[in-house]
Design a protein around this motif. Sequence first.
Motif, PDB file in Angstrom:
ATOM      1  N   VAL A   1       0.850  -1.201   0.000  1.00 55.22           N
ATOM      2  CA  VAL A   1       0.000   0.000   0.000  1.00 55.22           C
ATOM      3  C   VAL A   1       0.885   1.251   0.000  1.00 55.22           C
ATOM      4  O   VAL A   1       0.597   2.233  -0.701  1.00 55.22           O
ATOM      5  N   ALA A   2       1.976   1.196   0.788  1.00 52.98           N
ATOM      6  CA  ALA A   2       2.908   2.330   0.807  1.00 52.98           C
ATOM      7  C   ALA A   2       3.436   2.599  -0.601  1.00 52.98           C
ATOM      8  O   ALA A   2       3.457   3.747  -1.071  1.00 52.98           O
ATOM      9  N   ARG A   3       3.832   1.535  -1.292  1.00 51.53           N
ATOM     10  CA  ARG A   3       4.360   1.718  -2.641  1.00 51.53           C
ATOM     11  C   ARG A   3       3.275   2.238  -3.585  1.00 51.53           C
ATOM     12  O   ARG A   3       3.548   3.072  -4.457  1.00 51.53           O
ATOM     13  N   ALA A   4       2.058   1.769  -3.402  1.00 50.56           N
ATOM     14  CA  ALA A   4       0.951   2.241  -4.248  1.00 50.56           C
ATOM     15  C   ALA A   4       0.794   3.754  -4.135  1.00 50.56           C
ATOM     16  O   ALA A   4       0.485   4.435  -5.112  1.00 50.56           O
ATOM     17  N   LEU A   5       0.993   4.274  -2.933  1.00 42.59           N
ATOM     18  CA  LEU A   5       0.753   5.699  -2.685  1.00 42.59           C
ATOM     19  C   LEU A   5       2.031   6.525  -2.743  1.00 42.59           C
ATOM     20  O   LEU A   5       1.988   7.745  -2.549  1.00 42.59           O
ATOM     21  N   GLY A   6       3.183   5.870  -2.987  1.00 46.20           N
ATOM     22  CA  GLY A   6       4.447   6.595  -2.987  1.00 46.20           C
ATOM     23  C   GLY A   6       4.800   7.145  -1.613  1.00 46.20           C
ATOM     24  O   GLY A   6       5.343   8.248  -1.489  1.00 46.20           O
ATOM     25  N   ARG A   7       4.496   6.385  -0.576  1.00 45.74           N
ATOM     26  CA  ARG A   7       4.762   6.818   0.793  1.00 45.74           C
ATOM     27  C   ARG A   7       5.731   5.866   1.475  1.00 45.74           C
ATOM     28  O   ARG A   7       6.000   4.773   0.984  1.00 45.74           O
ATOM     29  N   GLU A   8       6.173   6.268   2.643  1.00 44.60           N
ATOM     30  CA  GLU A   8       7.061   5.431   3.455  1.00 44.60           C
ATOM     31  C   GLU A   8       6.249   4.571   4.416  1.00 44.60           C
ATOM     32  O   GLU A   8       5.125   4.923   4.775  1.00 44.60           O
ATOM     33  N   VAL A   9       6.860   3.484   4.843  1.00 46.06           N
ATOM     34  CA  VAL A   9       6.328   2.740   5.989  1.00 46.06           C
ATOM     35  C   VAL A   9       6.973   3.325   7.239  1.00 46.06           C
ATOM     36  O   VAL A   9       8.202   3.475   7.294  1.00 46.06           O
ATOM     37  N   ILE A  10       6.172   3.697   8.188  1.00 41.78           N
ATOM     38  CA  ILE A  10       6.710   4.249   9.453  1.00 41.78           C
ATOM     39  C   ILE A  10       6.209   3.413  10.633  1.00 41.78           C
ATOM     40  O   ILE A  10       5.198   2.713  10.526  1.00 41.78           O
ATOM     41  N   ARG A  11       6.950   3.510  11.715  1.00 45.94           N
ATOM     42  CA  ARG A  11       6.499   2.861  12.952  1.00 45.94           C
ATOM     43  C   ARG A  11       5.622   3.859  13.686  1.00 45.94           C
ATOM     44  O   ARG A  11       6.085   4.929  14.074  1.00 45.94           O
ATOM     45  N   HIS A  12       4.372   3.520  13.863  1.00 45.92           N
ATOM     46  CA  HIS A  12       3.422   4.470  14.444  1.00 45.92           C
ATOM     47  C   HIS A  12       3.671   4.612  15.947  1.00 45.92           C
ATOM     48  O   HIS A  12       3.604   3.617  16.680  1.00 45.92           O
ATOM     49  N   PRO A  13       3.935   5.857  16.412  1.00 47.95           N
ATOM     50  CA  PRO A  13       4.304   6.046  17.831  1.00 47.95           C
ATOM     51  C   PRO A  13       3.249   5.513  18.807  1.00 47.95           C
ATOM     52  O   PRO A  13       3.587   4.876  19.796  1.00 47.95           O
ATOM     53  N   GLU A  14       1.976   5.763  18.496  1.00 43.20           N
ATOM     54  CA  GLU A  14       0.913   5.324  19.422  1.00 43.20           C
ATOM     55  C   GLU A  14       0.881   3.794  19.525  1.00 43.20           C
ATOM     56  O   GLU A  14       0.746   3.226  20.615  1.00 43.20           O
ATOM     57  N   LEU A  15       1.041   3.130  18.380  1.00 40.13           N
ATOM     58  CA  LEU A  15       1.013   1.661  18.392  1.00 40.13           C
ATOM     59  C   LEU A  15       2.265   1.098  19.058  1.00 40.13           C
ATOM     60  O   LEU A  15       2.201   0.126  19.805  1.00 40.13           O
ATOM     61  N   GLU A  16       3.406   1.717  18.758  1.00 38.35           N
ATOM     62  CA  GLU A  16       4.648   1.233  19.354  1.00 38.35           C
ATOM     63  C   GLU A  16       4.574   1.322  20.877  1.00 38.35           C
ATOM     64  O   GLU A  16       4.952   0.387  21.594  1.00 38.35           O
ATOM     65  N   LYS A  17       4.041   2.448  21.332  1.00 38.23           N
ATOM     66  CA  LYS A  17       3.912   2.643  22.780  1.00 38.23           C
ATOM     67  C   LYS A  17       2.998   1.561  23.393  1.00 38.23           C
ATOM     68  O   LYS A  17       3.312   0.963  24.438  1.00 38.23           O
ATOM     69  N   ALA A  18       1.897   1.292  22.712  1.00 36.25           N
ATOM     70  CA  ALA A  18       0.959   0.292  23.225  1.00 36.25           C
ATOM     71  C   ALA A  18       1.598  -1.100  23.246  1.00 36.25           C
ATOM     72  O   ALA A  18       1.437  -1.865  24.201  1.00 36.25           O
ATOM     73  N   LEU A  19       2.351  -1.422  22.188  1.00 31.22           N
ATOM     74  CA  LEU A  19       2.993  -2.743  22.133  1.00 31.22           C
ATOM     75  C   LEU A  19       4.058  -2.875  23.214  1.00 31.22           C
ATOM     76  O   LEU A  19       4.181  -3.924  23.855  1.00 31.22           O
ATOM     77  N   ARG A  20       4.829  -1.800  23.414  1.00 36.08           N
ATOM     78  CA  ARG A  20       5.873  -1.842  24.452  1.00 36.08           C
ATOM     79  C   ARG A  20       5.238  -1.975  25.842  1.00 36.08           C
ATOM     80  O   ARG A  20       5.755  -2.682  26.711  1.00 36.08           O
ATOM     81  N   ALA A  21       4.104  -1.316  26.030  1.00 31.51           N
ATOM     82  CA  ALA A  21       3.416  -1.436  27.323  1.00 31.51           C
ATOM     83  C   ALA A  21       2.914  -2.867  27.521  1.00 31.51           C
ATOM     84  O   ALA A  21       3.032  -3.449  28.594  1.00 31.51           O
ATOM     85  N   PHE A  22       2.406  -3.437  26.449  1.00 29.88           N
ATOM     86  CA  PHE A  22       1.810  -4.776  26.537  1.00 29.88           C
ATOM     87  C   PHE A  22       2.876  -5.855  26.751  1.00 29.88           C
ATOM     88  O   PHE A  22       2.731  -6.743  27.597  1.00 29.88           O
ATOM     89  N   PHE A  23       3.964  -5.793  25.963  1.00 26.60           N
ATOM     90  CA  PHE A  23       4.995  -6.838  26.033  1.00 26.60           C
ATOM     91  C   PHE A  23       6.107  -6.485  27.015  1.00 26.60           C
ATOM     92  O   PHE A  23       7.003  -7.288  27.238  1.00 26.60           O
ATOM     93  N   SER A  24       6.047  -5.284  27.544  1.00 26.77           N
ATOM     94  CA  SER A  24       7.074  -4.757  28.476  1.00 26.77           C
ATOM     95  C   SER A  24       8.460  -4.877  27.856  1.00 26.77           C
ATOM     96  O   SER A  24       8.614  -4.757  26.634  1.00 26.77           O
ATOM     97  N   ASP A  25       9.474  -5.117  28.645  1.00 25.02           N
ATOM     98  CA  ASP A  25      10.844  -5.050  28.102  1.00 25.02           C
ATOM     99  C   ASP A  25      11.218  -6.299  27.304  1.00 25.02           C
ATOM    100  O   ASP A  25      12.310  -6.400  26.771  1.00 25.02           O
ATOM    101  N   ARG A  26      10.301  -7.261  27.234  1.00 24.88           N
ATOM    102  CA  ARG A  26      10.586  -8.454  26.426  1.00 24.88           C
ATOM    103  C   ARG A  26      10.172  -8.252  24.963  1.00 24.88           C
ATOM    104  O   ARG A  26      10.179  -9.190  24.174  1.00 24.88           O
ATOM    105  N   VAL A  27       9.753  -7.055  24.587  1.00 20.46           N
ATOM    106  CA  VAL A  27       9.235  -6.830  23.235  1.00 20.46           C
ATOM    107  C   VAL A  27      10.316  -7.128  22.188  1.00 20.46           C
ATOM    108  O   VAL A  27      11.495  -6.803  22.374  1.00 20.46           O
ATOM    109  N   THR A  28       9.898  -7.785  21.115  1.00 23.69           N
ATOM    110  CA  THR A  28      10.838  -8.144  20.051  1.00 23.69           C
ATOM    111  C   THR A  28      10.583  -7.301  18.812  1.00 23.69           C
ATOM    112  O   THR A  28       9.508  -6.696  18.662  1.00 23.69           O
ATOM    113  N   GLU A  29      11.564  -7.319  17.917  1.00 24.78           N
ATOM    114  CA  GLU A  29      11.412  -6.594  16.657  1.00 24.78           C
ATOM    115  C   GLU A  29      10.204  -7.119  15.876  1.00 24.78           C
ATOM    116  O   GLU A  29       9.456  -6.343  15.265  1.00 24.78           O
ATOM    117  N   ALA A  30      10.000  -8.428  15.911  1.00 26.83           N
ATOM    118  CA  ALA A  30       8.853  -8.996  15.191  1.00 26.83           C
ATOM    119  C   ALA A  30       7.535  -8.465  15.755  1.00 26.83           C
ATOM    120  O   ALA A  30       6.601  -8.165  14.999  1.00 26.83           O
TER     121      ALA A  30
END
Lengths: 244, 244
Positions: free
Chosen positions: B85-114
Amino acid sequence: MARSTTAGLVVIGNEILSGKVEDTNSPFLAKQLRAVGVSLERILVIPDEIEVIAAAVREYSATYDLVFTSGGVGPTHDDLTIAGVARALGREVIRHPELEKALRAFFSDRVTEAQLRLADVVDGTELLHDGNLRFPTFLVNNIYVLPGIPEIFRDKVVAIRDRFTTDPFHLRIVYVREQETAIAASLYETLAAFPNLLLGSYPKLNNPEYKVRLTLESKDVDYLESALRKLLEVLPPNAVVRQE
Amino acid sequence: MARSTTAGLVVIGNEILSGKVEDTNSPFLAKQLRAVGVSLERILVIPDEIEVIAAAVREYSATYDLVFTSGGVGPTHDDLTIAGVARALGREVIRHPELEKALRAFFSDRVTEAQLRLADVVDGTELLHDGNLRFPTFLVNNIYVLPGIPEIFRDKVVAIRDRFTTDPFHLRIVYVREQETAIAASLYETLAAFPNLLLGSYPKLNNPEYKVRLTLESKDVDYLESALRKLLEVLPPNAVVRQE
């Protein structure tokens, strides 16, 4: 590895797009083609419109080895597939003498114009009598024109399927008890070593036995077995529930 | 009559093309869209390939009011929809701050890149919290990016469906005991008088009650009722089994 025979499927049907009828023909054809080693590359569902049918069939006929159409064949106003395929190929619709003769024999002198429409084909159509079905299957160029009624669609696919037989895909399935996030790196590592492996990862919610089903496929069984060994080697310890 | 809101659906999934998994998301979305008056114009099933996804999404986003994608969202190698979809629109893929924060809160310090990959979105994506689901729905331009897992797909569609509500389609169904060939002329005659009627004719094999199911639709209920009266008038005598 030999290149796979490729196929595209064009499903003509307002009833599917409007949610009135579930398309059971696509999954049936997908399974049947896979079983004979053909790689289905696209399924496209479009409305009953001549220009839309023509554009889709023209593109797919030029792009894939085999094209299948489902639906839009019959005597009513919404049966526009023959006209659409004709337009795609720049050909005429003709009344096929063999079919007309058969219809006239069947309906005798009570035959109607609507019944005779069933004898209309794209000029140059070959009638396939594989499987000795009641009505032959239409082939024009690389396009197999199939009716949408599921029972007839299936009979025709089974009747003509052996025409497409090529090297089969070999399949191994590995069920794992870890989430996808825990095995993603192992999958990347396996593909780095075996880039031609067809590797699928399908999470299943709320399953007591496993969390992800991994499918490994190749037409080269030795390659497949080597890739499987690699995957089992790099997956986290104790991740595998069972294999098929 | 007002123009319908249009939609296109892009299903990303080798598993569907190879016949391993039946696509239940398409019929579900088709029904849901119809229920809110949206006209689904195309369903396209494509393989897990970035360029193919990009081309399909680019075309559909430019052609239809709404685009839905199903599948290819997740942490593994075959999850390429966001990139496509990013390529379709000529945009970048970014890591969304709100989602990243939620994932880090959920998985705590064991969060993985995957796990953090689940926070990757196309730049400019709006997070929809409709329905208060565990994970928001991604909207970028007119493209709703939905996961392929059927349970989650359905929850998200139901959560966002009311966004699309427009004039409903009104539907009448007429079951007839004649073959399509015997009623084809009546259907043409009805459409000649009511060219904007959406009229479907669906033969059913081996049904003891009826041979063809006719569906009549319009967003204009008066037009629909007039067209229905016309059809009933021109059908052969005693052809109708029942109406819905």
